[in-house]
Scaffold this motif. Structure first.
Motif: not given
Length: 184
Positions: A162-184
């Motif tokens: 029942v959380a109120n979450v923006s559509d943008k936040d519902k469509q973010q990448q998973c950590l595993s996807s981030y790990k394949s192309e890190p930004k930091f």
């Protein structure tokens, strides 16, 4: 007073000294000297404020690229569960999360260095959150990690169905996807 979060290098909890008297209270919510003493480089260029109702989840957001952003976050009304995920590849806490309750009652603040994704859930009826930033917002440099990523398994202390979450936040990448192309 700044307290180091030992398992998360560069992350600090600020616990102010509060002076109470018959009129109310007073405390320094931010003092650059304290940050400099702790050897934290944090030059504030922007202040943001949000207001949200119970059950809202905002995040997990980060700003990388040419404009990485550090933040100092406080709840000035109500209570939130503040959550950060370490996205710094060289960090011993890479891919792990830290959470803390911030509220108008405890008056704690969280300093989040660049390289972390940040979000919060609202635990009170209403919460107002203020965060100081050391870089201006840059839409081309923003990114995010899914709030409900099963690899992180964050307990947001609210019912996510029942959380109120923006559509943008519902469509973010998973950590595993981030790990394949890190930004930091």
């Amino acid at each position: 007073m700044l307290k180091t979060i030992v398992d998360f290098p560069g992350l600090y909890v600020f616990e102010p000294k509060i002076f109470h008297d018959g009129r109310g209270y007073f405390f320094e919510s931010y003092n650059q000297k304290i940050f400099k003493t702790a050897e934290i480089k944090f030059d504030v260029v922007q202040e943001n404020q949000s207001r949200s109702s119970y059950g809202t989840v905002r995040g997990l957001h980060y700003q990388g690229g040419e404009y990485p952003q550090a933040k100092f976050v406080r709840a000035v009304r109500g209570e939130i569960l503040d959550v950060v995920v370490d996205l710094r590849v060289e960090s011993p806490s890479y891919g792990k999360y830290f959470s803390i309750r911030l509220s108008e009652e405890n008056k704690k603040g969280l300093f989040i260095p660049a390289g972390f994704a940040h979000g919060f859930s609202v635990l009170s009826e209403i919460a107002e959150v203020v965060y100081l930033c050391d870089a201006h917002y840059d839409s081309a440099s923003e990114g995010g990690i899914r709030f409900d990523d099963t690899e992180l398994a964050i307990d947001w202390m609210i019912e996510l169905s029942v959380a109120n979450v923006s559509d943008k936040d519902k469509q973010q990448q998973c950590l595993s996807s981030y790990k394949s192309e890190p930004k930091f």
